[in-house]
Design a protein around this motif. Structure first.
Motif, short mmCIF file in Angstrom:
data_model
loop_
_atom_site.label_atom_id
_atom_site.label_comp_id
_atom_site.label_asym_id
_atom_site.label_seq_id
_atom_site.Cartn_x
_atom_site.Cartn_y
_atom_site.Cartn_z
N SER A 16 -137.85 45.15 63.33
CA SER A 16 -138.77 45.41 62.22
C SER A 16 -138.06 46.17 61.10
N GLN A 19 -135.70 43.75 59.45
CA GLN A 19 -136.41 42.81 58.59
C GLN A 19 -136.92 43.48 57.31
N SER A 23 -135.78 42.51 53.68
CA SER A 23 -136.75 42.14 52.65
C SER A 23 -136.50 42.92 51.36
N VAL A 40 -138.98 30.68 54.60
CA VAL A 40 -140.01 29.94 55.33
C VAL A 40 -139.55 29.73 56.78
N GLY A 41 -140.49 29.89 57.73
CA GLY A 41 -140.18 29.66 59.13
C GLY A 41 -140.14 28.18 59.48
N ASP A 45 -144.40 28.68 58.06
CA ASP A 45 -144.99 29.98 57.82
C ASP A 45 -144.16 30.75 56.78
N ARG A 47 -142.55 33.77 55.04
CA ARG A 47 -142.12 35.11 55.42
C ARG A 47 -141.80 36.00 54.23
N TYR A 48 -141.39 35.39 53.14
CA TYR A 48 -141.05 36.17 51.95
C TYR A 48 -141.18 35.26 50.73
N ARG A 128 -132.26 33.51 59.63
CA ARG A 128 -133.29 32.95 60.52
C ARG A 128 -134.51 32.43 59.76
N ALA A 129 -134.24 31.66 58.70
CA ALA A 129 -135.32 31.10 57.88
C ALA A 129 -134.77 29.93 57.07
#
Length: 568
Positions: A16, A19, A23, A40-41, A45, A47-48, A128-129
């Motif tokens: 966390s 991340q 961010s 994007v996941g 999804d 994410r940012y 990881r995105a």
């Protein structure tokens, strides 16, 4: 078990923190970018998301509105399937990069084109995105500041010439050219400066570019003008529809630094419904239409018609004649009496310029004043009128009379106006309180801050100020309260209906009461009957002018009137 749980908890906590740090790091990298960036996941999804002000301008939304997950819902229904398929293919291909163009709905309802480049970094431990960069479709990703495909004038002219040649070879092909300029550009320049105006123009160009199709060309003509070549659009109705969409988009508010700026677009249109041989002629006709569009009310757009060329020829001839008239002294002043309704005696004159052309005779001010204003000749003409009116008042030698002189909007916008007025008073010897300068509502509305400053300077010199033609413009009561007027002039359009109905008389009475409450005197223009004069007197209107008292007189006849001491 507790130790394992603790380790898992620590790892989650570490992740966390990482991340959150990532961010903040990404946000620092993307702030101020012309591109929007999203992480994007695998399953879509979000994410940012960092929405650039540039993209917000293109779509008409504030960045925070798009950050609320609205973005995909705005995609054109026909493009959503393509986007899903492209994303699914990308998500299953580690390290792949895909680029797609698609349409997104503007806040005003039309669609603009965007381009996104997405890179699969799902297996990258640091990311990881899927990383998605989005920009206007006309903005190349790698060219940085000023990267819009805005062609310089020579390149744009070549594109138009190619369209002309194509229309010759193919009778079914046509095109249109639009010239676009920002309304009130001089006022914007005076209020915000060149750098801000250039930024507004750049953002406006980006908005225009977002509306164009493949094959259309966006050009810069210099001097703050943009031009668009609409490929395949020869019908003037279709071209006008495109112009309307451009105007709606350009008119959306601009946020530049601490400034929130509103403007509008003036658009002139020329289409290949007329046969052209040279690109320069197309631009000339579009420019003529643009000039005409300035007088087309709120639409601010016009399509070229042949009559415009004829009128332009006449306009240029008038400009040449005006230059000669100033050099050769062909202008004279007439003086219309202003009468005191209380004493029925002469109070002063309004100075009215007339052009005595050696061949054409007397030319009406309605013909030459608009030309003088548009060309800037109104400034030397206005200076002459002011000096001649003051000189004449001194020559008549009647200390109880005043003279009213009209100022054009351009004269009033000149910060040196008060210094020039002071100079004229010194040269002629006229007492400042005997000079009354008349300005219109539109002159004040164009720049209230400047108006306040100039009026303050004039009042310091002792000159009186009159608000002319009250009721024909915006009639903002707030300006009446805030600015130091001495006199309010009621327009003749109100006076001409006195006696027709009670309602119109009530309006006039309300205006007079308002002026008196603000410690202003009132002059009624266009009085033509005894009934009108008597009605105005009963309402305590102080002064009046019009044919009931006298038509405008030349200097000699006005001097005779002064000597006769008439009473009405």
């Amino acid at each position: 078990m507790r130790e394992q749980a603790s380790i898992v908890t620590e790892r989650i906590s570490d992740r966390s923190v990482i991340q959150a740090a990532a961010s903040r790091w990404l946000e620092a990298l993307t702030v101020g970018s012309r591109e929007s960036v999203a992480l994007v996941g695998r399953h879509g999804d979000l994410r940012y998301l960092s929405v650039s002000p540039t993209l917000g301008d293109l779509l008409g939304y504030a960045p925070e509105e798009l950050s609320q997950g609205l973005a995909f819902d705005l995609v054109h229904p026909e493009d959503r399937g393509m986007l899903r398929r492209s994303f699914a293919a990308l998500a299953g291909d580690d390290g792949a990069v895909h680029s797609v163009d698609y349409r997104v709905r503007h806040k005003l309802g039309h669609y603009v084109r965007l381009s996104s480049t997405a890179a699969n970094r799902l297996n990258d431990d640091m990311v990881r995105a899927i990383v998605v960069h989005t920009r206007g479709a006309h903005t190349p990703a790698n060219t940085g500041e000023g990267s819009l495909l805005v062609q310089p004038r020579p390149v744009f002219l070549e594109a138009v010439q190619q369209a002309i040649e194509r229309s010759r070879r193919n009778a079914t092909y046509g095109f249109s050219v639009l010239i676009i300029e920002l309304a009130r550009s001089k006022m914007l320049l005076g209020s915000y400066g060149q750098e801000i105006v250039d930024e507004v123009l750049s953002k406006a160009a980006a908005r225009v570019a977002s509306l164009l199709r493949p094959g259309d060309t966006l050009g810069s003509l210099g001097g703050g003008e943009l031009a668009v070549l609409l490929d395949g659009v020869r019908d003037r109705a279709n071209a006008a529809q495109v112009a309307g969409r451009i105007q709606s988009t350009v008119a959306m508010r601009y946020h530049i630094g601490d400034h929130a700026i509103d403007t509008a677009a003036i658009v002139g249109i020329a289409t290949s419904e007329r046969v052209y041989e040279r690109a320069a002629d197309v631009l000339r006709d579009a420019a003529l239409a643009s000039n005409r569009a300035r007088g087309h009310g709120r639409k601010l757009r016009a399509v070229f018609q042949t009559q415009m060329r004829v009128e332009d020829t006449r306009f240029m001839a008038m400009v040449s004649e005006l230059h000669n008239a100033l050099r050769e002294g062909q202008f004279v002043l007439n003086y219309q009496p202003i009468v005191s309704l209380g004493t029925h005696t002469l109070s002063g004159f309004e100075a009215l310029v007339r052009w005595h052309h050696p061949k054409l005779g007397v030319i009406s001010p309605t013909q030459f004043i608009p030309v003088a204003e548009e060309t800037g000749l109104i400034e030397p003409l206005g200076r002459w009128v002011l000096e001649e009116a003051c000189r004449q008042m001194v020559e008549w030698g009647e200390p109880g009379l005043h003279v009213s002189v009209n100022l054009s909007n351009k004269q009033f916008a000149d910060e040196d106006l008060s210094a020039h007025v002071e100079q004229v008073l010194q040269i002629t010897g006229l007492e400042p309180e005997r000079l009354k300068l008349e300005i219109t509502e539109s002159a004040v509305l164009e720049n209230q801050d400047l108006a306040t400053k100039i009026l303050g300077r004039l009042k310091t010199h002792g000159v009186r100020v009159s608000l002319d033609d009250f009721g024909t413009g915006y009639s903002s009561f707030s300006y009446l309260c805030q600015l130091p007027y001495d006199t309010l002039k009621i327009d003749r359009s109100f006076i001409s209906h006195i006696g027709d109905d009670g309602e119109n008389t009530d309006v006039i009475h309300a205006i007079i009461v308002l002026a008196h409450n603000l410690r202003m005197e009132v002059v009624a223009e266009g009085v033509e009957t005894a009934l009108q004069a008597a009605t105005l007197k009963s309402m305590w209107c102080e002064y009046a002018q019009g044919f009931y008292f006298s038509k405008p007189l030349d200097a000699a006849l006005a001097g005779q009137m002064i000597d006769a001491h008439p009473q009405w």
